[in-house]
Design a protein around this motif. Sequence first.
Motif, PDB file in Angstrom:
ATOM      1  N   HIS A   1      12.309  40.719 -29.175  1.00 11.65           N
ATOM      2  CA  HIS A   1      12.666  41.163 -27.606  1.00 11.65           C
ATOM      3  C   HIS A   1      11.718  41.005 -26.817  1.00 11.65           C
ATOM      4  O   HIS A   1      11.800  41.441 -25.426  1.00 11.65           O
ATOM      5  CB  HIS A   1      12.915  42.603 -27.787  1.00 11.65           C
ATOM      6  N   CYS A   2      10.437  40.485 -26.998  1.00 11.42           N
ATOM      7  CA  CYS A   2       9.193  40.389 -26.276  1.00 11.42           C
ATOM      8  C   CYS A   2       9.617  39.652 -24.856  1.00 11.42           C
ATOM      9  O   CYS A   2       9.986  38.311 -24.762  1.00 11.42           O
ATOM     10  CB  CYS A   2       8.089  39.676 -26.673  1.00 11.42           C
ATOM     11  N   TYR A   3       9.159  40.109 -23.748  1.00 14.29           N
ATOM     12  CA  TYR A   3       9.575  39.583 -22.472  1.00 14.29           C
ATOM     13  C   TYR A   3       8.654  38.380 -21.860  1.00 14.29           C
ATOM     14  O   TYR A   3       8.823  37.699 -21.000  1.00 14.29           O
ATOM     15  CB  TYR A   3       9.552  40.510 -21.421  1.00 14.29           C
ATOM     16  N   LEU A   4       7.703  38.249 -23.054  1.00 19.11           N
ATOM     17  CA  LEU A   4       6.485  37.124 -22.710  1.00 19.11           C
ATOM     18  C   LEU A   4       6.958  35.743 -23.270  1.00 19.11           C
ATOM     19  O   LEU A   4       6.439  34.890 -23.021  1.00 19.11           O
ATOM     20  CB  LEU A   4       5.116  37.578 -23.296  1.00 19.11           C
ATOM     21  N   ALA A   5       8.175  35.769 -23.987  1.00 24.63           N
ATOM     22  CA  ALA A   5       8.561  34.660 -24.624  1.00 24.63           C
ATOM     23  C   ALA A   5       7.662  33.984 -25.527  1.00 24.63           C
ATOM     24  O   ALA A   5       7.355  34.314 -26.761  1.00 24.63           O
ATOM     25  CB  ALA A   5       9.259  33.633 -23.729  1.00 24.63           C
ATOM     26  N   THR A   6       7.054  32.869 -25.086  1.00 19.61           N
ATOM     27  CA  THR A   6       6.335  32.017 -26.174  1.00 19.61           C
ATOM     28  C   THR A   6       4.963  32.600 -26.638  1.00 19.61           C
ATOM     29  O   THR A   6       4.413  32.278 -27.710  1.00 19.61           O
ATOM     30  CB  THR A   6       5.852  30.595 -25.457  1.00 19.61           C
ATOM     31  N   LYS A   7       4.377  33.754 -25.823  1.00 23.81           N
ATOM     32  CA  LYS A   7       3.151  34.353 -26.330  1.00 23.81           C
ATOM     33  C   LYS A   7       2.007  33.328 -26.612  1.00 23.81           C
ATOM     34  O   LYS A   7       1.535  33.355 -27.651  1.00 23.81           O
ATOM     35  CB  LYS A   7       3.613  35.272 -27.404  1.00 23.81           C
ATOM     36  N   GLN A   8       1.650  32.527 -25.654  1.00 19.62           N
ATOM     37  CA  GLN A   8       0.446  31.607 -25.785  1.00 19.62           C
ATOM     38  C   GLN A   8      -0.388  32.263 -25.522  1.00 19.62           C
ATOM     39  O   GLN A   8      -0.768  32.854 -24.654  1.00 19.62           O
ATOM     40  CB  GLN A   8       0.785  30.366 -25.051  1.00 19.62           C
ATOM     41  N   PHE A   9      -1.708  31.964 -26.473  1.00 20.19           N
ATOM     42  CA  PHE A   9      -3.252  32.437 -26.203  1.00 20.19           C
ATOM     43  C   PHE A   9      -3.670  31.348 -24.927  1.00 20.19           C
ATOM     44  O   PHE A   9      -3.962  30.262 -25.478  1.00 20.19           O
ATOM     45  CB  PHE A   9      -4.052  32.488 -27.364  1.00 20.19           C
TER      46      PHE A   9
ATOM     47  N   ALA B   1      -4.397  48.525 -10.402  1.00 19.87           N
ATOM     48  CA  ALA B   1      -4.256  47.090 -11.026  1.00 19.87           C
ATOM     49  C   ALA B   1      -3.936  47.236 -12.334  1.00 19.87           C
ATOM     50  O   ALA B   1      -4.513  48.013 -13.023  1.00 19.87           O
ATOM     51  CB  ALA B   1      -5.298  46.039 -10.408  1.00 19.87           C
ATOM     52  N   THR B   2      -2.934  46.103 -12.724  1.00 20.65           N
ATOM     53  CA  THR B   2      -2.777  45.822 -14.206  1.00 20.65           C
ATOM     54  C   THR B   2      -3.588  44.366 -14.634  1.00 20.65           C
ATOM     55  O   THR B   2      -3.403  43.541 -13.518  1.00 20.65           O
ATOM     56  CB  THR B   2      -1.499  45.895 -14.488  1.00 20.65           C
ATOM     57  N   HIS B   3      -3.863  44.211 -15.778  1.00 23.98           N
ATOM     58  CA  HIS B   3      -4.501  42.809 -15.815  1.00 23.98           C
ATOM     59  C   HIS B   3      -4.049  42.485 -17.427  1.00 23.98           C
ATOM     60  O   HIS B   3      -4.367  43.220 -18.357  1.00 23.98           O
ATOM     61  CB  HIS B   3      -6.142  42.736 -15.967  1.00 23.98           C
ATOM     62  N   GLU B   4      -3.499  41.327 -17.619  1.00 27.95           N
ATOM     63  CA  GLU B   4      -3.200  40.717 -18.951  1.00 27.95           C
ATOM     64  C   GLU B   4      -4.047  39.990 -19.275  1.00 27.95           C
ATOM     65  O   GLU B   4      -4.522  39.106 -18.646  1.00 27.95           O
ATOM     66  CB  GLU B   4      -2.004  39.863 -18.887  1.00 27.95           C
ATOM     67  N   VAL B   5      -4.926  40.260 -20.592  1.00 33.89           N
ATOM     68  CA  VAL B   5      -6.218  39.400 -20.808  1.00 33.89           C
ATOM     69  C   VAL B   5      -5.775  38.299 -21.426  1.00 33.89           C
ATOM     70  O   VAL B   5      -6.463  37.345 -21.420  1.00 33.89           O
ATOM     71  CB  VAL B   5      -7.006  40.457 -21.696  1.00 33.89           C
ATOM     72  N   ASN B   6      -4.406  38.116 -21.940  1.00 34.99           N
ATOM     73  CA  ASN B   6      -3.851  37.080 -22.679  1.00 34.99           C
ATOM     74  C   ASN B   6      -2.371  37.253 -22.797  1.00 34.99           C
ATOM     75  O   ASN B   6      -1.801  38.527 -22.549  1.00 34.99           O
ATOM     76  CB  ASN B   6      -4.418  36.593 -23.790  1.00 34.99           C
ATOM     77  N   LEU B   7      -1.544  36.310 -22.809  1.00 36.57           N
ATOM     78  CA  LEU B   7      -0.220  36.295 -23.141  1.00 36.57           C
ATOM     79  C   LEU B   7       0.239  36.257 -24.640  1.00 36.57           C
ATOM     80  O   LEU B   7       1.219  36.219 -25.191  1.00 36.57           O
ATOM     81  CB  LEU B   7       0.646  35.226 -22.531  1.00 36.57           C
ATOM     82  N   GLY B   8      -0.892  36.161 -25.490  1.00 35.51           N
ATOM     83  CA  GLY B   8      -0.800  35.857 -26.922  1.00 35.51           C
ATOM     84  C   GLY B   8      -0.764  37.428 -27.474  1.00 35.51           C
ATOM     85  O   GLY B   8      -1.132  38.228 -26.966  1.00 35.51           O
ATOM     86  N   CYS B   9      -0.052  37.213 -29.040  1.00 34.55           N
ATOM     87  CA  CYS B   9      -0.156  38.580 -29.679  1.00 34.55           C
ATOM     88  C   CYS B   9       0.037  38.245 -31.130  1.00 34.55           C
ATOM     89  O   CYS B   9       0.320  37.089 -31.441  1.00 34.55           O
ATOM     90  CB  CYS B   9       1.231  39.065 -29.229  1.00 34.55           C
TER      91      CYS B   9
ATOM     92  N   ILE C   1       9.651  36.592 -18.823  1.00 33.89           N
ATOM     93  CA  ILE C   1       9.087  36.447 -17.628  1.00 33.89           C
ATOM     94  C   ILE C   1       9.153  34.834 -17.198  1.00 33.89           C
ATOM     95  O   ILE C   1       8.978  34.769 -15.671  1.00 33.89           O
ATOM     96  CB  ILE C   1       7.160  36.357 -17.447  1.00 33.89           C
ATOM     97  N   TYR C   2      10.099  34.074 -17.580  1.00 34.50           N
ATOM     98  CA  TYR C   2      10.108  32.657 -17.170  1.00 34.50           C
ATOM     99  C   TYR C   2      11.664  32.621 -16.800  1.00 34.50           C
ATOM    100  O   TYR C   2      12.154  31.713 -16.390  1.00 34.50           O
ATOM    101  CB  TYR C   2       9.754  31.772 -18.312  1.00 34.50           C
ATOM    102  N   GLY C   3      12.232  33.708 -16.920  1.00 36.03           N
ATOM    103  CA  GLY C   3      13.922  33.883 -16.513  1.00 36.03           C
ATOM    104  C   GLY C   3      14.936  33.477 -17.819  1.00 36.03           C
ATOM    105  O   GLY C   3      16.071  33.038 -17.586  1.00 36.03           O
ATOM    106  N   GLY C   4      14.196  33.587 -18.986  1.00 37.68           N
ATOM    107  CA  GLY C   4      14.949  33.066 -20.200  1.00 37.68           C
ATOM    108  C   GLY C   4      15.681  34.334 -20.703  1.00 37.68           C
ATOM    109  O   GLY C   4      15.207  35.432 -20.416  1.00 37.68           O
ATOM    110  N   PRO C   5      16.897  34.135 -21.448  1.00 41.16           N
ATOM    111  CA  PRO C   5      17.950  35.168 -21.903  1.00 41.16           C
ATOM    112  C   PRO C   5      17.350  35.615 -23.304  1.00 41.16           C
ATOM    113  O   PRO C   5      17.919  36.394 -23.724  1.00 41.16           O
ATOM    114  CB  PRO C   5      19.225  34.539 -22.055  1.00 41.16           C
ATOM    115  N   GLU C   6      16.580  34.833 -23.888  1.00 38.35           N
ATOM    116  CA  GLU C   6      16.475  35.057 -25.336  1.00 38.35           C
ATOM    117  C   GLU C   6      15.968  36.570 -25.869  1.00 38.35           C
ATOM    118  O   GLU C   6      16.353  37.134 -26.815  1.00 38.35           O
ATOM    119  CB  GLU C   6      15.290  34.225 -26.138  1.00 38.35           C
TER     120      GLU C   6
END
Length: 374
Positions: A92-100, A78-86, A253-258
Amino acid sequence: MHHLVASPTSGDHVVLRPGSPKALRIGASRFKDLSTAVECPAWLVEAGRNLWGLNLAQVPLSGTVLVREPQPYGWIRATHEVNLGCNYDCEHCYLATKQFSGMELDDRMRMLQILQDAGVLWFQITGGEPLVDRYFREVYTKAWDLGMIISILSNGSRLHDQRILELLDARKPQTITISVYGASETTYNALTRTRGAWNTFIKGIQAAREAGLCLRASLIVTKHNAHELDEMRGLAERWFESYDEYPIMGPTIYGGPESMFSQSYEHLRSRKPFTGCNAGTTFFHVDPHGHASLCKIGRDPYVDILTEGVEGLKRLNQIADVELQRAGACTGCGIQASCGVCPPQVKLYRQSKAPLATYCQHGKDREEVVRWLL
């Protein structure tokens, strides 16, 4: 604190040492013996000496070997994201907004117990940047103490933190894979859009190497650092056990092109054919909110494991049967057998409205890709 982990895995049984790549396969009878042994048996004493340099002669089994109970579910990884923040702001980040955001500590502990009950042995901790998460040390410690063999994905910027180093030294991870964004201060800081990022990266790598941690590298190749690729390879060969290159920028991950506009066109290459995977059968992903899905790409539908528990994970098999099938525009495609993009990723590409040539072998108009990227 245990030195070895004995566990069922994929119809077999293994003995592992956290932090070591070496493993010992054992039969069902020997695994059963470990459940009742008082001292380490002779065969384990010999293996401990030969494989890991351990002296287990006349050593109590309890506290030395963590013997994991067999589970009926078949989950292995299994993989686990402890958060989406950075702490970086990479284009280039595929997480886009990177919110904690994410679960509170009690729910994280409960989630980890559910993963152990499911049989998860190999456990990858990622983010965002996991080492800046407020509960990273608690999550890591709990997972390690439950007998999981842990790998970490990180940018390395916090590896110099003494508290983290002490934790990883006492409870060794299997590997730490570091994303490398350049080979010079100017390029690295520009790509991460973070002042001082290069200095903390170097400081973290040096500290981890001195601590004897197993480091691997992921060379992230974009149009901003492609001119330093040879230097990045040289850096990886000097500082890391091994490395891989990642030159293809996909949608968020939201289907955005940015995230795709940082693609180096010269490094856009064909992928290996997608022939299926074990997502949803022996492997799954858990996001910061306890939502279990097929993987980091195929996040929907999901199972709320805090609500549904380990039994809810069975639904991932049904989700995989649907989500891993070619559908929509891919129906009737004559070259599906050689397609290098998995169905969940195709879905994101379509959402991003990316040119077909960025991901499909039918898309021959590369000039369209260049115009779109620019």
